[in-house]
Enzyme design. Structure first.
Site, PDB file in Angstrom:
ATOM      1  N   CYS A   1      54.659  42.163  39.050  1.00 43.93           N
ATOM      2  CA  CYS A   1      54.973  40.907  39.737  1.00 43.93           C
ATOM      3  C   CYS A   1      54.021  39.800  39.295  1.00 43.93           C
ATOM      4  O   CYS A   1      52.865  39.748  39.743  1.00 43.93           O
ATOM      5  CB  CYS A   1      54.886  41.107  41.251  1.00 43.93           C
ATOM      6  SG  CYS A   1      55.200  39.602  42.196  1.00 43.93           S
TER       7      CYS A   1
ATOM      8  N   CYS B   1      52.899  37.474  42.110  1.00 47.48           N
ATOM      9  CA  CYS B   1      51.852  38.081  42.944  1.00 47.48           C
ATOM     10  C   CYS B   1      50.485  38.017  42.270  1.00 47.48           C
ATOM     11  O   CYS B   1      49.472  37.734  42.921  1.00 47.48           O
ATOM     12  CB  CYS B   1      52.175  39.545  43.224  1.00 47.48           C
ATOM     13  SG  CYS B   1      53.807  39.870  43.899  1.00 47.48           S
ATOM     14  N   ASP B   2      50.436  38.295  40.966  1.00 48.98           N
ATOM     15  CA  ASP B   2      49.158  38.620  40.339  1.00 48.98           C
ATOM     16  C   ASP B   2      48.714  37.694  39.207  1.00 48.98           C
ATOM     17  O   ASP B   2      47.624  37.892  38.647  1.00 48.98           O
ATOM     18  CB  ASP B   2      49.224  40.052  39.788  1.00 48.98           C
ATOM     19  CG  ASP B   2      49.408  41.079  40.888  1.00 48.98           C
ATOM     20  OD1 ASP B   2      48.959  40.822  42.010  1.00 48.98           O
ATOM     21  OD2 ASP B   2      50.009  42.130  40.620  1.00 48.98           O
TER      22      ASP B   2
END
Length: 309
Positions: free
Chosen positions: A133, A136-137
């Site tokens: 993701c 997300c990261d």
């Protein structure tokens, strides 16, 4: 004998927990079912820095905070792997490997799993440089070299997203051309931060014991083994909705996702779906929580309608 509830929620990730919060606050009897610990995929996430209220928090810690916040409203939590669901009038009968439960309302929050490469290092470095993701990261890899494995829409979209923060993004694809839609390909090829490695079969994800350092791949044309340095490896080779137990309800689309309206309602009255299991584009904790609040409130509304009949 089936245990009876007003609401059965299958899945204890952020969406399912939020639905339980809203439904149990409305004085409905609620059962949360999950085959694993509460928190869902948050338990596999080292740090979360895009959930409002926390500049940075570990995934399991956020899961525990969510769980603790709902338990004062006393929903039941049971471990169980759902095998099947059948309709019995207005009731939904949920059969697990440990028991059978019945309720007029079913909320499906089982999420989706990313397909894995199943190569050495992938599991070892998950959360330590291996990610599924970019949204997300990506922030953890600012000014770093990263690799994206895959060639479809998701891989290229996430690669473009990563390029806003990363020093460089190398797309590693097992074919000699991308499968992504032409407009995405055009954007990617025009992006000066993006590079491409073709005909590359990923053999392993490499690291120093603590974090990712790169990948080893095989050139399918020459059969030569090569290495690529990268601080992060983002894998996009497909996503699978976790919907097999719900096939008999005939609520799945042709790819296994569950379509809903804006109220999280499926085409079966009293059956709701939320979070990553829905047919949608963005799959994040924040919008799973939003879905869960809607589903929990809609469960109350549905029960009121049943009681009025």
């Amino acid at each position: 004998m089936s245990k009876k509830y007003d609401v059965i929620i299958v899945g204890a990730g952020p969406g399912g927990l939020t639905a339980a919060l809203y439904a149990s606050r409305a004085n409905l009897s609620v059962l949360i079912l999950d085959r694993g610990p509460y928190g869902g995929q948050m338990n596999n996430t080292d740090l979360i820095d895009n959930y409002p209220g926390f500049s940075e928090i570990k995934g399991p810690e956020l899961g525990k905070k969510m769980y603790d916040s709902i338990m004062k409203f006393k929903p039941d939590f049971e471990y169980g792997d759902v095998q099947s669901v059948k309709l019995d009038g207005t009731n939904k009968v949920v059969t697990t490997d440990t028991g059978e439960y019945t309720a007029p309302i079913l909320i499906i929050a089982t999420g989706a799993d990313h397909k894995h490469l199943n190569v050495p290092g992938e599991e070892e470095y998950s959360g330590k440089g291996v990610s599924y993701c970019a949204v997300c990261d990506a922030a953890f890899f600012k000014d770093e070299d990263v690799a994206v494995i895959g060639g479809g829409d998701s891989a290229i979209e996430e690669g473009i997203y990563l390029s806003q923060l990363a020093k460089s993004v190398t797309v590693v694809h097992r074919r000699d051309q991308l499968r992504a839609q032409p407009t995405l390909q055009k954007r990617a090829f025009a992006n000066k931060k993006m590079k491409f490695v073709w005909n590359a079969q990923t053999e392993s994800i490499d690291g120093d014991g603590n974090k990712v350092t790169g990948i080893t791949y095989r050139d399918k044309k020459t059969d030569e083994e090569k290495k690529l340095s990268a601080a992060g490896v983002f894998i996009y080779v497909g996503v699978l909705p976790q919907t097999a137990p719900f096939k008999a309800l005939n609520i799945l689309d042709d790819k296994g996702w569950i379509p809903t309206d804006n109220h999280m309602r499926t085409k079966v009255p009293g059956v709701f779906a939320l979070g990553d299991v829905r047919a949608k584009d963005l799959r994040q904790i924040a919008n799973a929580v939003g879905d869960g609040s809607i589903a929990g409130q809609e469960a109350y509304n549905y029960m009121q309608d049943l009681n009025d009949k």
